[in-house]
Design a protein around this motif. Structure first.
Motif, PDB file in Angstrom:
ATOM      1  N   LYS A 326     -45.697  53.116   4.029  1.00 51.48           N
ATOM      2  CA  LYS A 326     -46.491  52.636   5.295  1.00 51.48           C
ATOM      3  C   LYS A 326     -46.305  51.226   5.504  1.00 51.48           C
ATOM      4  CE  LYS A 326     -48.344  57.047   5.556  1.00 51.48           C
ATOM      5  NZ  LYS A 326     -48.062  57.595   4.324  1.00 51.48           N
ATOM      6  N   ALA A 327     -45.987  51.003   6.911  1.00 51.03           N
ATOM      7  CA  ALA A 327     -45.558  49.517   7.212  1.00 51.03           C
ATOM      8  C   ALA A 327     -46.993  48.695   7.567  1.00 51.03           C
ATOM      9  CB  ALA A 327     -44.951  49.474   8.501  1.00 51.03           C
ATOM     10  N   SER A 328     -46.997  47.465   7.325  1.00 51.10           N
ATOM     11  CA  SER A 328     -47.813  46.354   7.813  1.00 51.10           C
ATOM     12  C   SER A 328     -47.628  46.282   9.232  1.00 51.10           C
ATOM     13  CB  SER A 328     -47.690  45.210   7.154  1.00 51.10           C
ATOM     14  OG  SER A 328     -47.923  45.335   5.574  1.00 51.10           O
ATOM     15  N   GLY A 329     -48.547  45.857  10.215  1.00 51.80           N
ATOM     16  CA  GLY A 329     -48.653  45.572  11.491  1.00 51.80           C
ATOM     17  C   GLY A 329     -47.618  44.809  12.045  1.00 51.80           C
ATOM     18  N   GLY A 330     -46.888  45.472  12.900  1.00 53.00           N
ATOM     19  CA  GLY A 330     -45.591  44.566  13.343  1.00 53.00           C
ATOM     20  C   GLY A 330     -44.196  44.499  12.596  1.00 53.00           C
ATOM     21  N   VAL A 331     -44.312  45.099  11.415  1.00 50.73           N
ATOM     22  CA  VAL A 331     -42.882  45.120  10.719  1.00 50.73           C
ATOM     23  C   VAL A 331     -42.164  46.133  11.071  1.00 50.73           C
ATOM     24  CG1 VAL A 331     -42.049  45.299   8.351  1.00 50.73           C
ATOM     25  CG2 VAL A 331     -44.060  44.126   8.857  1.00 50.73           C
ATOM     26  N   GLU A 332     -40.858  45.965  11.293  1.00 48.73           N
ATOM     27  CA  GLU A 332     -39.976  46.992  11.839  1.00 48.73           C
ATOM     28  C   GLU A 332     -39.613  47.767  10.581  1.00 48.73           C
ATOM     29  OE1 GLU A 332     -39.132  47.879  14.881  1.00 48.73           O
ATOM     30  OE2 GLU A 332     -40.123  46.222  15.715  1.00 48.73           O
ATOM     31  N   VAL A 333     -39.322  49.127  10.913  1.00 52.47           N
ATOM     32  CA  VAL A 333     -38.916  49.968   9.691  1.00 52.47           C
ATOM     33  C   VAL A 333     -37.732  49.686   9.369  1.00 52.47           C
ATOM     34  CG1 VAL A 333     -38.183  52.310   9.282  1.00 52.47           C
ATOM     35  CG2 VAL A 333     -40.485  52.083  10.547  1.00 52.47           C
ATOM     36  N   ALA A 334     -36.616  49.177  10.005  1.00 49.73           N
ATOM     37  CA  ALA A 334     -35.555  48.891   9.779  1.00 49.73           C
ATOM     38  C   ALA A 334     -35.495  47.642   8.433  1.00 49.73           C
ATOM     39  CB  ALA A 334     -34.550  48.159  10.799  1.00 49.73           C
ATOM     40  N   ALA A 335     -36.485  46.784   8.676  1.00 50.03           N
ATOM     41  CA  ALA A 335     -36.575  45.826   7.515  1.00 50.03           C
ATOM     42  C   ALA A 335     -37.006  46.406   6.353  1.00 50.03           C
ATOM     43  CB  ALA A 335     -37.487  44.498   8.015  1.00 50.03           C
ATOM     44  N   ILE A 336     -37.737  47.368   6.310  1.00 45.94           N
ATOM     45  CA  ILE A 336     -38.469  48.016   5.142  1.00 45.94           C
ATOM     46  C   ILE A 336     -37.278  48.897   4.473  1.00 45.94           C
ATOM     47  CG2 ILE A 336     -39.711  49.718   4.288  1.00 45.94           C
ATOM     48  CD1 ILE A 336     -42.053  49.049   6.176  1.00 45.94           C
ATOM     49  N   GLU A 337     -36.566  49.634   5.350  1.00 45.28           N
ATOM     50  CA  GLU A 337     -35.552  50.264   4.592  1.00 45.28           C
ATOM     51  C   GLU A 337     -34.250  49.593   4.126  1.00 45.28           C
ATOM     52  OE1 GLU A 337     -35.706  54.687   7.356  1.00 45.28           O
ATOM     53  OE2 GLU A 337     -34.420  53.012   8.052  1.00 45.28           O
ATOM     54  N   SER A 338     -34.208  48.532   4.503  1.00 46.84           N
ATOM     55  CA  SER A 338     -32.998  47.412   3.940  1.00 46.84           C
ATOM     56  C   SER A 338     -33.514  47.066   2.553  1.00 46.84           C
ATOM     57  CB  SER A 338     -32.913  46.231   4.913  1.00 46.84           C
ATOM     58  OG  SER A 338     -32.116  45.154   4.516  1.00 46.84           O
ATOM     59  N   ALA A 339     -34.989  46.791   2.488  1.00 47.54           N
ATOM     60  CA  ALA A 339     -35.345  46.432   1.296  1.00 47.54           C
ATOM     61  C   ALA A 339     -35.394  47.524   0.326  1.00 47.54           C
ATOM     62  CB  ALA A 339     -36.918  45.711   1.532  1.00 47.54           C
ATOM     63  N   VAL A 340     -35.613  48.647   0.510  1.00 45.68           N
ATOM     64  CA  VAL A 340     -35.662  49.764  -0.233  1.00 45.68           C
ATOM     65  C   VAL A 340     -34.153  49.843  -0.707  1.00 45.68           C
ATOM     66  CG1 VAL A 340     -35.906  52.273  -0.424  1.00 45.68           C
ATOM     67  CG2 VAL A 340     -37.745  50.909   0.841  1.00 45.68           C
ATOM     68  N   ASP A 341     -33.288  49.960   0.360  1.00 50.41           N
ATOM     69  CA  ASP A 341     -31.820  50.375  -0.200  1.00 50.41           C
ATOM     70  C   ASP A 341     -31.600  49.000  -1.194  1.00 50.41           C
ATOM     71  OD1 ASP A 341     -31.512  52.476   1.146  1.00 50.41           O
ATOM     72  OD2 ASP A 341     -30.890  51.837   2.779  1.00 50.41           O
ATOM     73  N   ASP A 342     -32.094  48.014  -1.045  1.00 52.45           N
ATOM     74  CA  ASP A 342     -31.645  46.996  -2.046  1.00 52.45           C
ATOM     75  C   ASP A 342     -32.065  47.090  -3.310  1.00 52.45           C
ATOM     76  OD1 ASP A 342     -30.550  44.170  -2.343  1.00 52.45           O
ATOM     77  OD2 ASP A 342     -32.634  43.498  -2.664  1.00 52.45           O
ATOM     78  N   GLU A 343     -33.330  47.241  -3.359  1.00 49.59           N
ATOM     79  CA  GLU A 343     -34.087  47.694  -4.717  1.00 49.59           C
ATOM     80  C   GLU A 343     -33.226  48.934  -5.516  1.00 49.59           C
ATOM     81  OE1 GLU A 343     -36.112  46.240  -6.475  1.00 49.59           O
ATOM     82  OE2 GLU A 343     -36.157  44.668  -4.822  1.00 49.59           O
ATOM     83  N   LEU A 344     -32.698  49.942  -4.495  1.00 43.24           N
ATOM     84  CA  LEU A 344     -32.160  51.219  -5.096  1.00 43.24           C
ATOM     85  C   LEU A 344     -30.818  50.835  -5.508  1.00 43.24           C
ATOM     86  CD1 LEU A 344     -32.971  54.047  -2.709  1.00 43.24           C
ATOM     87  CD2 LEU A 344     -34.041  53.556  -4.860  1.00 43.24           C
ATOM     88  N   ARG A 345     -29.929  50.000  -4.810  1.00 41.15           N
ATOM     89  CA  ARG A 345     -28.635  49.408  -5.370  1.00 41.15           C
ATOM     90  C   ARG A 345     -28.771  48.732  -6.521  1.00 41.15           C
ATOM     91  NH1 ARG A 345     -27.686  48.585   0.287  1.00 41.15           N
ATOM     92  NH2 ARG A 345     -28.489  46.559  -0.024  1.00 41.15           N
ATOM     93  N   ARG A 346     -29.865  47.978  -6.696  1.00 37.03           N
ATOM     94  CA  ARG A 346     -29.941  46.932  -7.844  1.00 37.03           C
ATOM     95  C   ARG A 346     -30.314  47.861  -9.061  1.00 37.03           C
ATOM     96  NH1 ARG A 346     -34.100  43.678 -10.243  1.00 37.03           N
ATOM     97  NH2 ARG A 346     -35.420  44.146  -8.390  1.00 37.03           N
ATOM     98  N   PHE A 347     -30.983  48.907  -8.861  1.00 41.27           N
ATOM     99  CA  PHE A 347     -31.488  49.751  -9.920  1.00 41.27           C
ATOM    100  C   PHE A 347     -30.209  50.754 -10.326  1.00 41.27           C
ATOM    101  CE2 PHE A 347     -33.604  53.491 -11.907  1.00 41.27           C
ATOM    102  CZ  PHE A 347     -34.530  53.052 -12.725  1.00 41.27           C
ATOM    103  N   ALA A 348     -29.546  51.225  -9.420  1.00 43.81           N
ATOM    104  CA  ALA A 348     -28.358  51.826  -9.737  1.00 43.81           C
ATOM    105  C   ALA A 348     -27.343  51.023 -10.585  1.00 43.81           C
ATOM    106  CB  ALA A 348     -27.712  52.422  -8.514  1.00 43.81           C
ATOM    107  N   GLU A 349     -27.349  49.721 -10.436  1.00 42.42           N
ATOM    108  CA  GLU A 349     -26.367  48.940 -11.246  1.00 42.42           C
ATOM    109  C   GLU A 349     -26.919  48.487 -12.540  1.00 42.42           C
ATOM    110  OE1 GLU A 349     -25.786  45.436  -8.473  1.00 42.42           O
ATOM    111  OE2 GLU A 349     -24.492  46.807  -7.049  1.00 42.42           O
ATOM    112  N   GLU A 350     -28.425  48.418 -12.542  1.00 38.48           N
ATOM    113  CA  GLU A 350     -28.770  47.745 -13.756  1.00 38.48           C
ATOM    114  C   GLU A 350     -29.466  48.518 -14.504  1.00 38.48           C
ATOM    115  OE1 GLU A 350     -30.973  44.327 -12.547  1.00 38.48           O
ATOM    116  OE2 GLU A 350     -29.293  43.373 -11.501  1.00 38.48           O
ATOM    117  N   GLY A 351     -29.960  49.687 -13.885  1.00 35.26           N
ATOM    118  CA  GLY A 351     -31.285  50.469 -14.504  1.00 35.26           C
ATOM    119  C   GLY A 351     -32.404  49.724 -14.735  1.00 35.26           C
TER     120      GLY A 351
END
Length: 453
Positions: A326-351
């Motif tokens: 759930k987003a904070s007020g005014g934050v775009e979903v695209a920014a959240i999804e970019s951060a989520v995908d960044d964390e998933l990529r890092r986790f897939a590489e490093e565990g």
């Protein structure tokens, strides 16, 4: 006939005995004299995956009908008798089973067994148009209150339909559609009972301060005379490719308190080593306030007010990984999804780190111990493993399998499954500009299991 299991490793000394009546009813008993209470849990091997097109919601509707009286117990008598004896009770429906349960003072155990046997053996004699209409309205109102008229209420239903294709037995959720609930007839309900509510399609677990010999005598007395019958139709094949092969996405503009992004990932079937690894991966990523996604989105970036990642384990189809931010007020979903995908990529590489792995295993171990620490929770787990995997003893050693998973296995399952081409995404945009006045957080457990009473 029965046998006592040798306690497997990491069972905490818990044991269970297994028995089967001549009519096919499987019985599991587990003694625990710590407190003077006993739990009765009855699982029927029927859920929404057994329903056919045009009759969705019938398994859940029938669960309600089971509390509307039986041959010797009229109206609301089941509730009145159990609660009058100092006990508690309920029933639930999921994709893969329907269960009924009571926790009673020890000296009232016989009453609970008699009540469950009476409705298994004689419900058809009490089922009529009046009770059908009454409970149809109750279920329709439940759908309005928990799905249609609350913020984000249909999210799980929509994501399930996107993750499991049209015609798949898991394409629809247990609540069913309004149209199908209206279309269900008394004849449909009667046929449903004859098909699925048979002794040979059920597992009965009794756990707590019991005398096993006396308990078996009561079970034989009340359940043994119920006729066995065949005719159950096996569920349709729930197998699917491991990877969806594309991202499915839907954007909704609704009256919600904040923007949100939710995603469902296709994960390994329950009962596999890979599913345990996936559970650990999601726990590290989104299981509580110490998780990676919560730490990144809520604490560090402050782009979200809530972030979680959980797993709905399924035995007959790929399990479902559920991401909810759930987003904070005014934050775009695209920014959240970019951060989520960044964390998933890092986790897939490093565990996971060693510390994260230990914390996630301890969290799942604690949850397992909490379930087995209560007589009701243990009875439910024994039934679950008996119905879905054929062996109730697996419930007593589940934590050992979680603790045996390696960090590399967790990394591998995350890399293989938590990827953009293996998810369905649902984006919520408020009909009015988001002001951050609320998190819109809902109790997602309500989406995963239909509570009957």
């Amino acid at each position: 006939m029965g046998h006592t299991a040798t306690p497997p490793p990491a069972t905490g000394g818990l044991t269970a005995t297994e028995h089967r009546l001549a009519n096919g009813l499987r019985v599991v008993l587990s003694e625990d004299h710590l407190t003077p209470v006993a739990a009765v849990c009855l699982w029927y091997d029927v859920g929404s995956r057994h329903e056919v097109e045009g009759r969705t919601g019938l398994a859940h509707l029938f669960e309600h009908l089971m509390f509307q009286g039986s041959g010797q117990v009229k109206g609301n008598g089941h509730f009145e008798l159990v609660q009058g004896a100092g006990g508690s009770l309920n029933g639930t429906t999921s994709f893969e089973r329907t269960n009924y349960f009571e926790t009673m003072p020890t000296h009232e155990l016989e009453l609970a067994l008699w009540l469950e046997a009476d409705r298994m053996g004689s419900l058809l004699s009490a089922l009529d148009e009046e009770s059908m209409e009454n409970q149809r309205d109750v279920v329709k109102n439940e759908r309005r209150q928990r799905y249609d008229n609350v913020p984000y209420g249909t999210a799980f239903e929509r994501l399930t339909a996107m993750l499991y294709p049209e015609g798949h037995p898991y394409h629809h959720t247990p609540i069913g559609s309004m149209a199908d609930l209206d279309a269900a007839s008394l004849q449909d309900a009667q046929e449903f009972f004859r098909t699925y509510y048979a002794p040979g399609n059920a597992v009965l677990a009794v756990v707590g301060d019991i005398d096993p010999e006396q308990t078996l005598t009561w079970i034989e007395k009340y359940f043994g005379s119920i006729p066995s019958h065949e005719g159950k139709r096996p569920p349709r094949d729930g197998s699917l490719p491991e990877i969806m092969g594309e991202e499915k996405r839907e954007v909704l503009v609704e009256e919600v308190p904040s923007r949100a992004t939710m995603a469902a990932y296709r994960l390994p079937h329950d009962g596999t080593r890979e599913s345990d690894a996936a559970d650990l991966a999601l726990t590290v990523l989104g299981g509580g306030e110490s998780s990676r996604l919560y730490s990144r989105l809520v604490r560090r970036d402050r782009s979200a007010v809530a972030a979680g990642f959980g797993m709905l384990r399924l035995a007959g189809a790929p399990s479902l990984g559920w991401l909810d931010v759930k987003a904070s007020g005014g934050v775009e979903v695209a920014a959240i999804e970019s951060a989520v995908d960044d964390e998933l990529r890092r986790f897939a590489e490093e565990g996971p780190t060693e510390e994260e792995m230990e914390r996630a295993q301890a969290q799942l171990e604690r949850e397992w111990l909490d379930r087995l620490a209560t007589v009701g929770g243990r009875a439910d787990e024994l039934c679950r493993y008996a119905v879905l995997f054929g062996d109730p003893q697996l419930a007593l050693s589940a934590v050992g399998r979680i603790l045996d998973i390696s960090r590399e296995e967790v990394r591998e399952v995350a890399a293989a499954r938590l990827r953009p081409d293996n998810r369905a995404v649902l984006v919520y945009e408020p009909a009015e500009p988001a002001d951050g006045s609320g998190s819109g957080s809902e109790d997602d457990e309500n989406e995963l299991e239909e509570t009957g009473q």
